[in-house]
Write a protein that holds these residues in place. Structure first.
Motif, mmCIF file in Angstrom:
data_model
loop_
_atom_site.group_PDB
_atom_site.id
_atom_site.type_symbol
_atom_site.label_atom_id
_atom_site.label_comp_id
_atom_site.label_asym_id
_atom_site.label_seq_id
_atom_site.Cartn_x
_atom_site.Cartn_y
_atom_site.Cartn_z
ATOM 1 N N GLN A 71 -5.263 3.877 3.656
ATOM 2 C CA GLN A 71 -4.492 2.981 2.790
ATOM 3 C C GLN A 71 -5.138 2.788 1.413
ATOM 4 O OE1 GLN A 71 -3.852 -0.202 5.896
ATOM 5 N NE2 GLN A 71 -1.803 -0.189 4.998
ATOM 6 N N THR A 92 -3.251 4.257 -1.885
ATOM 7 C CA THR A 92 -2.833 3.257 -2.869
ATOM 8 C C THR A 92 -3.455 3.549 -4.230
ATOM 9 O OG1 THR A 92 -2.635 1.622 -1.096
ATOM 10 C CG2 THR A 92 -2.727 0.787 -3.354
ATOM 11 N N SER A 114 0.825 -1.209 0.000
ATOM 12 C CA SER A 114 0.000 0.000 0.000
ATOM 13 C C SER A 114 0.858 1.258 0.000
ATOM 14 C CB SER A 114 -0.915 0.017 1.220
ATOM 15 O OG SER A 114 -0.169 0.246 2.412
#
Length: 404
Positions: free
Chosen positions: A389, A393, A378
């Motif tokens: 996250q 990402t 991530s």
């Protein structure tokens, strides 16, 4: 980060007192006051050349990022949750704020999986589940409270996801029409939540009116304008007055060096730390891209290149705020959630440049992102429940795709 979730105490502090003098604006030599609109370009710092990463390095990082998104997807097909509340200093009234967060994050993850180009059975299943959740839940996203308008981020990023979903379902007329209907509904929601001064915000601390009386925020408006520009590909109606008012608001906030006030409430404080080049490292790319995409010819290749140079030469000023838990606690009032947001729109700016000028910026962008990928695949820049996250990402994947 996509929501610009500033704690109420931090907002009040910035409005009232700002910060002490921090030295020069972008961490380098202070430029002279420009006599002409382009004089500032000569004093922009230039990053040192870096070797371009190998294509296999980028592809490996993309696969790890995609694998993380697959593992992080909720059972219902969405991404993100309201868990992990310890130590958070975020104003997020339930349930509306979290409905908006989850819809926005899910939209970003869908867009990232489609853009990644990684077409496996696992990715296709994740997309099908994510799209089903989004189409079912998106129409219900609304303003959380009179003062919290995080739903604008959901309307913005859902449009971008829906545009990519429309392409993904080429040939499926029924599915594409359902997607177009959702795009039209989201545009109508943006019309409903437009600020009285034009453009969009995420707080209304003024009169709490039906049409928000809060200060228009430059980068929110910029992100929405970029999404609406993409929606034009689907030939849906976008009210021209909506665009015109947003562009006028952006022009009122723009400084001679093509940085932008954080919001209209700070347009008369141009040297407030957050309005200086160091404070705008993660915001100016989005704003300039939006203006250019909607026909502002003053945003030239030279302007885009100068702000990319600033971003990579002074990247540490943005990075210092990364992962700090209190909004705007870093130098120039930079908050952690500007990091991957800023690099994503920088990637979009690189696409605007002539082909020959892109490689050096792509090399810098890839170098930054590859070094920051976490062990689990991530990327994240700000602790935000369980949204940080997946959104980090998604932004990083869509940025790295543009480095290939």
């Amino acid at each position: 980060m996509i929501f610009r979730l500033v704690a109420m105490s931090a907002v009040a502090w910035s409005l009232a007192v700002g910060l002490p003098s921090v030295g020069i604006a972008d961490g380098g030599t202070a430029p002279a006051v420009p006599d002409r609109k382009t004089d500032w370009v000569a004093s922009v710092p230039h990053p040192k050349p870096v070797p371009p990463p190998k294509p296999e390095e980028i592809q490996k990082a993309l696969r790890r990022g995609v694998d993380f998104l697959l593992s992080d997807q909720n059972k219902d097909g969405s991404w993100g949750s309201a868990h992990n509340t310890k130590g958070l200093n975020i104003y997020a009234p339930v349930p509306g704020a979290h409905q908006a967060f989850r819809a926005a994050v899910t939209s970003l993850c869908i867009a990232a999986l489609i853009e990644s180009g990684i077409d496996t059975p696992e990715v296709r299943r994740a997309l099908d589940r994510g799209e089903t959740w989004l189409l079912a839940n998106l129409p219900n996203v609304r303003r959380a409270t009179p003062d919290a308008i995080y739903n604008n981020w959901a309307h913005c990023y859902s449009i971008q996801a829906l545009v990519r979903m429309h392409r993904r379902h080429a040939g499926d007329v029924k599915r594409q029409e359902a997607i177009r209907a959702q795009v039209r509904q989201q545009i109508d929601m943006l019309r409903r939540y437009e600020c009285v001064d034009g453009g969009w915000c995420y707080y209304d601390f003024n009169a709490h009116t039906q049409r928000p009386s809060g200060s228009t925020i430059s980068f929110v408006t910029g992100a929405v304008l970029v999404a609406l520009d993409e929606a034009r590909a689907l030939e849906v109606e976008i009210p021209q007055k909506l665009i015109d008012r947003a562009l006028e608001s952006m022009r009122r906030q723009r400084k001679p060096d093509f940085s932008y006030a954080y919001g209209e409430y700070l347009k008369y404080r141009p040297m407030h730390p957050v309005n200086r080049p160091g404070g705008g490292l993660g915001r100016s790319q989005c704003c300039n891209l939006a203006m250019r995409r909607w026909g502002d010819r003053s945003v030239t290749d030279e302007v885009l290149g100068a702000w990319l140079d600033r971003l990579f030469a002074r990247n540490l000023w943005l990075d210092i705020g990364r992962k700090r838990p209190i909004p705007h606690e870093s130098w120039f009032m930079v908050a952690g959630y500007f990091f991957y947001f800023g690099h994503y729109y920088a990637a979009r700016c690189i696409e605007e440049l002539p082909t020959a000028e892109r490689p050096r910026y792509q090399a810098h962008l890839a170098q930054v992102l590859l070094a920051l990928q976490e062990k689990d695949g991530s990327w994240w820049d700000y602790p935000l429940y369980d949204y940080h996250q997946p959104y980090g990402t998604a932004f990083a994947i869509m940025s790295l795709v543009r480095c290939r």
